[in-house]
Design an enzyme around this catalytic site. Sequence first.
Site, short mmCIF file in Angstrom:
data_model
loop_
_atom_site.label_atom_id
_atom_site.label_comp_id
_atom_site.label_asym_id
_atom_site.label_seq_id
_atom_site.Cartn_x
_atom_site.Cartn_y
_atom_site.Cartn_z
N TYR A 138 0.85 -1.19 0.00
CA TYR A 138 0.00 0.00 0.00
C TYR A 138 0.89 1.24 0.00
O TYR A 138 1.85 1.31 0.77
CB TYR A 138 -0.90 0.01 1.24
CG TYR A 138 -1.80 1.23 1.35
CD1 TYR A 138 -2.88 1.41 0.49
CD2 TYR A 138 -1.57 2.21 2.32
CE1 TYR A 138 -3.71 2.52 0.60
CE2 TYR A 138 -2.40 3.32 2.44
CZ TYR A 138 -3.47 3.47 1.57
OH TYR A 138 -4.29 4.57 1.67
N ASP A 233 9.38 2.87 -0.14
CA ASP A 233 8.34 3.54 0.62
C ASP A 233 8.57 3.21 2.09
O ASP A 233 8.24 2.13 2.57
CB ASP A 233 6.95 3.08 0.16
CG ASP A 233 5.84 3.79 0.92
OD1 ASP A 233 6.15 4.56 1.85
OD2 ASP A 233 4.65 3.57 0.57
N LYS A 261 4.47 9.36 8.92
CA LYS A 261 4.22 8.83 10.27
C LYS A 261 5.17 9.39 11.35
O LYS A 261 4.91 10.44 11.90
CB LYS A 261 4.23 7.31 10.23
CG LYS A 261 3.11 6.78 9.28
CD LYS A 261 2.78 5.32 9.49
CE LYS A 261 1.91 4.74 8.40
NZ LYS A 261 0.50 4.70 8.65
N1 PMP Z 1 2.84 4.14 2.38
C1 PMP Z 1 2.77 3.20 3.33
C2 PMP Z 1 3.78 2.11 3.34
C3 PMP Z 1 1.76 3.27 4.29
O1 PMP Z 1 1.68 2.31 5.22
C4 PMP Z 1 0.84 4.34 4.26
C5 PMP Z 1 -0.28 4.47 5.27
N2 PMP Z 1 -0.39 3.54 6.23
C6 PMP Z 1 0.96 5.29 3.25
C7 PMP Z 1 1.98 5.17 2.34
C8 PMP Z 1 0.02 6.44 3.16
O2 PMP Z 1 0.26 7.36 4.18
P1 PMP Z 1 -0.90 8.36 4.67
O3 PMP Z 1 -1.94 7.50 5.31
O4 PMP Z 1 -0.19 9.27 5.63
O5 PMP Z 1 -1.39 9.07 3.47
#
Ligand code: PMP
Length: 422
Positions: A138, A233, A261
């Site tokens: 994701y 990511d 985060k």
């Molecule tokens: N990349 C990863 C690996 C994630 O786990 C997440 C959200 N959990 C995101 C991107 C998206 O981040 P956000 O919810 O702050 O938009």
Amino acid sequence: MNYFQESCKYMPGGVNSPVRAFGSVGGEPVFVDRAKGSKIYDVNGKEYIDYVCSWGPMILGHTDEDVLKAIKDAAEKGASFGAPTVNELNMAKLITEMVPSVEMVRLVSSGTEALMSAIRLARAYTKRDTIVKFEGCYHGHSDSLLVKAGSGLLTFNQPSSPGVPEDFAKHTLIAQYNDIDSVKALFKENKDKIACVLVEPAAGNMGLVLPERGFLESLKNLCAEEGALLLFDEVITGFRMSSGGAQKYYGIQPDLTTMGKIIGGGLPVGAYGARKEIMDLISPVGAVYQAGTLSGNPLATAAGLATLKKLNQPGFYEALKAKSDILWDGFKGNCEKLGLKYAFNSVESLGCMFFTEGEVKSFAQAIKSDTKKYASFFHAMLKRGVNLAPAQFECMFVSAAHTEEDLAKTIAAHYDSLKEIG
Ligand code: PMP
């Protein structure tokens, strides 16, 4: 008042982010009133040991005194100016010092925004349109990335989203995690078309699936040979697996890195970074446009800096790992005692028990999990005052605030819950 039912009248599913709604585990979500350290408290005052940790940011635990003070001090000075601040400089410097491959960084307001922007940058840099992602990973909810995605999409068994034009989705190709041949095949079929390969260096949105030895290295070599960029990511893994994220932990440097985060200490944030030569394409130096009213927000940078400062104290990660290992070993011990052979993956303070037997090293193995059993387990734990993610395909997060007493209680609750659900 039943807050959830009332919320459902005004917000889709009563929530502002889908997995919060308990859709896959059933029942009504806990409405949180406040949190302190390792605990959250619901609106009725019930206490829970929290392993969601806001889905990762709260590595120090909730309302850490130093982070709280930094936010309060920053708020006194003003919530947002739309002009440069010294803390943005401090944050950018610190990120470049901590994350091995990042020479320059741009702060944004969410992980989604970081990924969306980083892809634009990769496309501009390589002058190619196609991107490769892995099934079950994701990367936020931007159009190009809602294709065979993990997290809530996987939980709701709807890995791609309506509303994403086929013309967009066709530029996103899907490979299989830990299967380098699946990536090679895509490069072969799409010669000189692939701008970047995106990967969660430890995949935390299909439960937790770790890279097999050599996988990330092979990706790096393949991308280099094919003239594509490798994007890690690190929205989950960044500043969690080590002070320099998964790239420092595994010793592999990607071309592009996305973060979020932890660097906001619980406030909305995201970031993307790379070597200078790539970042120089971003406006106003280069022509790749990306902007944000609240980017580099003073409260978020203050909270993030206070958090990162603590992570940089000697022994922080060693202590967090030691704590996490007590928990992971406790869980494995419980399963042995009960004669259960559930798969369990962990790295540092990230962990996930899958309700399936054997190893989980791929998406196909992860989705064999019995999600109904997870739902029963989740509620059995919640009843015992332990808050886990309300979905199988997520990680558990341990924080520095979890105490030995918390861990012991959690291990006991885990044993009793598994026994109860049979
Ligand atoms: N990349 C990863 C690996 C994630 O786990 C997440 C959200 N959990 C995101 C991107 C998206 O981040 P956000 O919810 O702050 O938009």
